[in-house]
Design a protein around this motif. Structure first.
Motif, mmCIF file in Angstrom:
data_model
loop_
_atom_site.group_PDB
_atom_site.id
_atom_site.type_symbol
_atom_site.label_atom_id
_atom_site.label_comp_id
_atom_site.label_asym_id
_atom_site.label_seq_id
_atom_site.Cartn_x
_atom_site.Cartn_y
_atom_site.Cartn_z
ATOM 1 N N ALA A 99 1.000 -1.103 -0.001
ATOM 2 C CA ALA A 99 0.010 0.107 0.175
ATOM 3 C C ALA A 99 0.966 1.074 -0.089
ATOM 4 C CB ALA A 99 -0.830 -0.118 1.360
ATOM 5 N N ILE A 100 0.488 1.948 -0.892
ATOM 6 C CA ILE A 100 1.450 3.242 -1.064
ATOM 7 C C ILE A 100 0.676 4.526 -1.129
ATOM 8 C CG2 ILE A 100 3.042 4.558 -2.586
ATOM 9 C CD1 ILE A 100 3.868 1.552 -3.889
ATOM 10 N N VAL A 101 1.022 5.434 -0.252
ATOM 11 C CA VAL A 101 0.247 6.668 -0.216
ATOM 12 C C VAL A 101 1.085 7.931 -0.367
ATOM 13 C CG1 VAL A 101 -1.290 8.475 1.103
ATOM 14 C CG2 VAL A 101 -1.595 5.803 1.434
ATOM 15 N N LYS A 102 0.692 8.827 -1.539
ATOM 16 C CA LYS A 102 1.817 9.877 -1.615
ATOM 17 C C LYS A 102 1.756 10.802 -0.348
ATOM 18 C CE LYS A 102 2.553 13.141 -5.233
ATOM 19 N NZ LYS A 102 2.265 13.980 -6.312
ATOM 20 N N ALA A 103 2.776 11.247 -0.009
ATOM 21 C CA ALA A 103 3.134 11.954 1.311
ATOM 22 C C ALA A 103 3.697 13.395 0.938
ATOM 23 C CB ALA A 103 3.970 11.248 2.212
ATOM 24 N N LYS A 104 3.930 14.130 1.886
ATOM 25 C CA LYS A 104 4.424 15.626 1.513
ATOM 26 C C LYS A 104 5.926 15.074 1.072
ATOM 27 C CE LYS A 104 1.995 18.283 4.812
ATOM 28 N NZ LYS A 104 2.003 19.049 5.883
ATOM 29 N N ASN A 105 6.685 14.433 1.581
ATOM 30 C CA ASN A 105 8.237 14.402 1.396
ATOM 31 C C ASN A 105 8.199 12.989 0.488
ATOM 32 O OD1 ASN A 105 8.621 16.930 2.209
ATOM 33 N ND2 ASN A 105 8.993 16.195 4.093
ATOM 34 N N GLY A 106 7.521 12.693 -0.315
ATOM 35 C CA GLY A 106 7.617 11.393 -0.963
ATOM 36 C C GLY A 106 6.647 10.369 -0.870
ATOM 37 N N TYR A 107 6.623 8.973 -0.368
ATOM 38 C CA TYR A 107 5.718 8.170 -0.421
ATOM 39 C C TYR A 107 5.721 7.395 0.833
ATOM 40 C CZ TYR A 107 4.838 9.285 -5.325
ATOM 41 O OH TYR A 107 4.472 9.884 -6.689
ATOM 42 N N ASP A 108 4.521 7.088 1.240
ATOM 43 C CA ASP A 108 4.548 6.034 2.499
ATOM 44 C C ASP A 108 4.185 4.749 1.964
ATOM 45 O OD1 ASP A 108 4.865 8.186 4.467
ATOM 46 O OD2 ASP A 108 2.601 8.428 4.650
ATOM 47 N N ILE A 109 5.176 3.692 2.226
ATOM 48 C CA ILE A 109 5.189 2.355 1.727
ATOM 49 C C ILE A 109 4.750 1.374 2.950
ATOM 50 C CG2 ILE A 109 6.199 0.589 0.457
ATOM 51 C CD1 ILE A 109 7.625 2.783 -0.878
ATOM 52 N N GLU A 110 3.722 0.532 2.880
ATOM 53 C CA GLU A 110 3.372 -0.387 3.674
ATOM 54 C C GLU A 110 3.309 -1.800 3.117
ATOM 55 O OE1 GLU A 110 -0.062 -1.190 7.470
ATOM 56 O OE2 GLU A 110 -0.096 0.375 5.946
ATOM 57 N N HIS A 111 4.002 -2.759 3.625
ATOM 58 C CA HIS A 111 4.000 -3.992 2.878
ATOM 59 C C HIS A 111 3.274 -5.038 3.860
ATOM 60 C CE1 HIS A 111 6.498 -7.665 1.463
ATOM 61 N NE2 HIS A 111 5.201 -7.885 1.190
ATOM 62 N N LEU A 112 2.082 -5.385 3.573
ATOM 63 C CA LEU A 112 1.161 -6.233 4.219
ATOM 64 C C LEU A 112 1.409 -7.643 3.741
ATOM 65 C CD1 LEU A 112 -1.757 -3.786 3.643
ATOM 66 C CD2 LEU A 112 -0.777 -4.171 6.008
ATOM 67 N N LYS A 113 2.008 -8.410 4.361
ATOM 68 C CA LYS A 113 2.350 -9.852 4.211
ATOM 69 C C LYS A 113 0.999 -10.755 4.593
ATOM 70 C CE LYS A 113 6.985 -9.422 4.943
ATOM 71 N NZ LYS A 113 8.212 -9.832 5.667
ATOM 72 N N ASN A 114 0.717 -11.778 3.805
ATOM 73 C CA ASN A 114 -0.218 -12.697 3.774
ATOM 74 C C ASN A 114 -1.963 -11.772 4.040
ATOM 75 O OD1 ASN A 114 0.559 -15.482 3.937
ATOM 76 N ND2 ASN A 114 1.597 -15.007 5.867
ATOM 77 N N ALA A 115 -1.845 -10.944 3.156
ATOM 78 C CA ALA A 115 -2.908 -9.854 3.257
ATOM 79 C C ALA A 115 -4.454 -10.594 3.132
ATOM 80 C CB ALA A 115 -2.686 -8.998 2.232
ATOM 81 N N PHE A 116 -4.463 -11.543 2.185
ATOM 82 C CA PHE A 116 -5.840 -11.961 2.069
ATOM 83 C C PHE A 116 -6.164 -13.367 1.753
ATOM 84 C CE2 PHE A 116 -5.496 -11.845 -2.522
ATOM 85 C CZ PHE A 116 -4.715 -10.960 -2.589
ATOM 86 N N TYR A 117 -5.011 -14.226 1.363
ATOM 87 C CA TYR A 117 -5.434 -15.606 1.121
ATOM 88 C C TYR A 117 -3.976 -16.214 1.362
ATOM 89 C CZ TYR A 117 -7.106 -19.576 -1.205
ATOM 90 O OH TYR A 117 -7.557 -21.016 -1.506
ATOM 91 N N HIS A 118 -3.891 -17.509 1.835
ATOM 92 C CA HIS A 118 -2.808 -18.145 1.984
ATOM 93 C C HIS A 118 -3.461 -19.837 1.424
ATOM 94 C CE1 HIS A 118 1.133 -19.093 3.476
ATOM 95 N NE2 HIS A 118 0.561 -19.975 4.418
ATOM 96 N N PHE A 119 -2.351 -20.325 0.728
ATOM 97 C CA PHE A 119 -2.496 -21.719 0.652
ATOM 98 C C PHE A 119 -1.115 -22.393 0.543
ATOM 99 C CE2 PHE A 119 -1.791 -19.494 -3.645
ATOM 100 C CZ PHE A 119 -1.292 -20.478 -4.437
#
Length: 119
Positions: A99-119
């Motif tokens: 998930a990336i959101v534009k911020a004042k000084n660049g971008y905020d980046i969040e890495h969500l592992k195993n976000a919705f499905y696991h097999f």
């Protein structure tokens, strides 16, 4: 090109850079199968990370990860099943969201592992 398309492309490049910096090997980008497109397929250790990139110019309307819909998840799972079979892989796969959101000084980046499905 529409501004949202440019932001999406920028987000995907930021996600690739983020993954590489965190010791992931980029295996494939924009893999298509039927109606699905997998943004990034990356590998780290013995795990195949299927990465959906969501980029937003603002979080005013919700977090980027909230925009992954059940139908999209279903199509991604189908696409990854095909990818694993097509490439004769025997590897654990997990679904992540960057998930990336534009911020004042660049971008905020969040890495969500195993976000919705696991097999």
């Amino acid at each position: 090109m529409a501004q949202h398309n440019e932001l999406g492309k920028k987000g995907e490049q930021l996600a690739v850079d983020f993954l590489v910096k965190n010791n992931y090997e980029i295996v494939e980008q924009n893999y298509r199968f039927e109606k699905a497109e997998v943004d990034i397929i990356a590998k780290k250790n013995d795990v195949l990370a299927i990465v959906e990139v969501k980029t937003r110019s603002t979080a005013d309307f919700g977090n980027p990860q909230d925009f992954v819909k059940p139908k999209q998840i279903k199509n991604l799972v189908k696409a990854v099943d095909a990818y694993v079979i097509e490439n004769d892989l025997n590897i654990e796969a997990r679904f992540d969201i960057i998930a990336i959101v534009k911020a004042k000084n660049g971008y905020d980046i969040e890495h969500l592992k195993n976000a919705f499905y696991h097999f």
